[in-house]
Design a protein around this motif. Structure first.
Motif, PDB file in Angstrom:
ATOM      1  N   UNK A 111       1.123  -1.222  -0.071  1.00  9.33           N
ATOM      2  CA  UNK A 111      -0.338   0.248   0.230  1.00  9.33           C
ATOM      3  C   UNK A 111       0.789   1.561   0.005  1.00  9.33           C
ATOM      4  N   UNK A 112       2.245   0.913   0.863  1.00 12.15           N
ATOM      5  CA  UNK A 112       2.737   2.305   0.556  1.00 12.15           C
ATOM      6  C   UNK A 112       2.954   2.708  -0.921  1.00 12.15           C
ATOM      7  N   UNK A 113       3.782   1.440  -1.314  1.00 14.22           N
ATOM      8  CA  UNK A 113       5.012   1.786  -2.781  1.00 14.22           C
ATOM      9  C   UNK A 113       3.280   2.299  -3.805  1.00 14.22           C
ATOM     10  N   UNK A 403      -4.043   8.781  -1.673  1.00 10.16           N
ATOM     11  CA  UNK A 403      -4.465   8.588   0.060  1.00 10.16           C
ATOM     12  C   UNK A 403      -5.337   7.176  -0.363  1.00 10.16           C
ATOM     13  N   UNK A 404      -6.482   7.020  -0.498  1.00  7.48           N
ATOM     14  CA  UNK A 404      -7.093   5.440  -0.859  1.00  7.48           C
ATOM     15  C   UNK A 404      -6.345   4.961  -1.416  1.00  7.48           C
ATOM     16  N   UNK A 405      -5.397   4.300  -2.108  1.00  6.20           N
ATOM     17  CA  UNK A 405      -4.501   3.154  -2.146  1.00  6.20           C
ATOM     18  C   UNK A 405      -3.544   2.695  -0.898  1.00  6.20           C
ATOM     19  N   UNK A 406      -3.757   3.840  -0.018  1.00  5.43           N
ATOM     20  CA  UNK A 406      -2.651   3.767   1.125  1.00  5.43           C
ATOM     21  C   UNK A 406      -3.501   3.062   2.039  1.00  5.43           C
ATOM     22  N   UNK A 407      -5.113   2.974   2.193  1.00  7.12           N
ATOM     23  CA  UNK A 407      -6.471   3.018   3.429  1.00  7.12           C
ATOM     24  C   UNK A 407      -6.405   1.645   2.890  1.00  7.12           C
ATOM     25  N   UNK A 408      -6.878   1.512   1.174  1.00  8.97           N
ATOM     26  CA  UNK A 408      -8.246   0.661   1.294  1.00  8.97           C
ATOM     27  C   UNK A 408      -7.237  -1.243   1.364  1.00  8.97           C
ATOM     28  N   UNK A 409      -6.152  -1.732   1.192  1.00 12.38           N
ATOM     29  CA  UNK A 409      -5.905  -3.350   0.971  1.00 12.38           C
ATOM     30  C   UNK A 409      -5.614  -2.965   3.066  1.00 12.38           C
ATOM     31  N   UNK A 410      -4.958  -2.096   3.743  1.00 14.63           N
ATOM     32  CA  UNK A 410      -4.840  -2.526   5.014  1.00 14.63           C
ATOM     33  C   UNK A 410      -6.758  -2.435   5.706  1.00 14.63           C
TER      34      UNK A 410
END
Length: 457
Positions: A111-113, A403-410
């Motif tokens: 997600x950070x990537x 922002x959504x890609x950072x929080x979505x999978x986790x």
């Protein structure tokens, strides 16, 4: 007595005039040398000088050797960036065991990537418009390759998070937005197809990188497997850097953030819709292997095959919508059914409990989701009529989506943990965000075309 004094004064005055002339000549020589050095520096980076009065650029060539070379090199850049990111599903089970971390913790690396790949776009996209494409992308290549090689010697969770997550992520962010925006400046009528071919580099990388990892990891170990990935990246990056070339003159003045874009309802709604879509988009890419092992009881090898399938169908999913967009309906009309279909398939995934159903899901979700990935930047570019601002405006939306890609999978991983290892809550959450995002994209489309059902957009 006065005459010699006058001669003396006249002599001094003449000498002063000569000295001034010599000083001006020396200053002019120094100034000319400085300008020549400046011109040499700018020629190296393919950046026109700000004081060079250039005619307006010609319209996009829409083809030719140079234009299609940019597409091919863009394919390599996306191969290295998104191809590497989308291969994280192969790393995830290894990291879970080797680093002794939970799946939500491991998913933070991927997600950070993605967060940084999109989030750095506001800076790197503006760099394209300002004429700083080559120095910024050079920094991106260095960070990306260095991050991979440092990952090969990482032994702790925080090592991998810093190297593969942050360092590779920042490098990707410096590369992706300006490169995909640059490709778009070479085309008008064929823009969707050209950008779709470049975006298909994600599929190429998603097939090559996992195969290399799968074949070499049991033979040479983690360290040398990742180093070989680094050498592949180094070669392809060197080729791309040498041949990518900006077409438009720089726009050195202007803000980092184009706040005027937020006064355009279509642009704002598109950013909101994309934000919702990317909240749920990558869940299946990260967890399809784990779902196959936990719910359907497939072997590790069978679960890895599903990752190949969901990534492999991306060639069709990325290029076919782009062709349809160019010839018939436009990019914005093309991304909406891809987003809605992806959300509907995530809801349908809840009912999959056998291998055949899982394979079918991987095929169809891979097609629709790759269409969203490909058409996202293409449709976004279609909302910008001034090509001199395309990098800035694309980068702004990329940052919002990050922002959504950072929080979505986790978040999906936490939902799985709270539901005692069941996936239905996470599947419903991701499906809901994608369906909602597709509806917001419909609103953005209406702002562009008005209430005309068959209008091109």
């Amino acid at each position: 007595m006065n005459k010699p004094q006058q001669d003396s004064i006249g002599g001094v005055s003449g000498a002063s005039t000569i000295d001034n002339s010599q000083q001006k000549s020396a200053d002019a020589s120094i100034s000319e040398k400085a300008v020549n050095r400046r011109r040499w520096w700018h020629r190296i980076w393919h950046v026109p000088l700000d004081d060079e009065h250039q005619p307006p650029p010609p319209p996009p060539p829409d083809g030719g050797i140079v234009a299609w070379t940019q597409v091919a090199m863009g394919h390599l850049v996306v191969f290295n960036t998104w191809g590497f990111v989308n291969s994280f599903g192969v790393f995830q089970p290894y990291y879970t065991g080797a680093l002794r971390q939970s799946r939500p913790n491991i998913s933070w690396i991927g997600s950070v990537q993605i967060f940084l790949l999109f989030g750095v776009g506001a800076f790197s996209g503006r760099a394209l418009d300002a004429g700083r494409f080559r120095p910024v992308t050079l920094a991106g290549y260095i960070m990306h390759v260095l991050g991979i090689f440092l990952t090969s010697v990482s032994t702790q969770y925080w090592h991998v998070l810093l190297t593969q997550g942050f360092l590779v992520g920042i490098g990707n962010g410096l590369l992706f937005c300006p490169t995909i925006s640059l490709v778009g400046t070479y085309f008008s009528y064929r823009k969707s197809f050209a950008m779709g071919v470049a975006a298909a580099g994600s599929t190429t990388g998603s097939l090559i990188y996992p195969v290399v990892i799968q074949k070499l990891l049991p033979v040479v170990g983690f360290g040398w497997t990742v180093r070989i990935l680094g050498f592949i990246t180094l070669f392809t990056s060197s080729l791309a850097f040498s041949l990518l070339k900006p077409r438009l003159p720089p726009r050195p003045s202007g803000p980092m953030v184009d706040w005027a874009a937020f006064k355009e309802p279509a642009y704002v709604l598109y950013c909101v819709g994309a934000f919702l879509n990317f909240l749920g988009l990558y869940f299946a890419f990260y967890y399809i292997g784990a779902y196959a092992r936990d719910v359907i009881d497939l072997t590790y090898q069978e679960s890895i095959n599903l990752i190949f399938i969901i990534n492999g169908v991306g060639y069709v999913g990325r290029i076919l919508p782009a062709i349809i967009a160019d010839k018939y309906i436009g990019a914005l009309n093309a991304i909406i059914p891809c987003a809605f279909g992806s959300g509907a398939l995530l809801f349908g995934w809840v009912g999959v409990h056998d291998e055949g159903g899982q394979i079918a899901f991987a095929v169809f979700y891979g097609l629709f989701a790759s269409g969203v990935q490909s058409m996202f930047a293409i449709a976004l570019s279609s909302l910008t009529k001034d090509l001199g601002k395309i990098g800035t405006r694309n980068g702004l939306c990329f940052t919002i989506v990050s922002i959504s890609t950072l929080i979505g999978p986790p978040t999906a991983g936490v939902l799985i943990g709270q539901d005692d290892g069941k996936y239905s809550h996470a599947q419903a959450y991701c499906g809901s965000t994608m369906v909602a995002g597709s509806l917001v994209l419909v609103a953005a489309r209406l702002c562009v075309t008005g209430p005309h059902l068959f209008a091109r957009a």
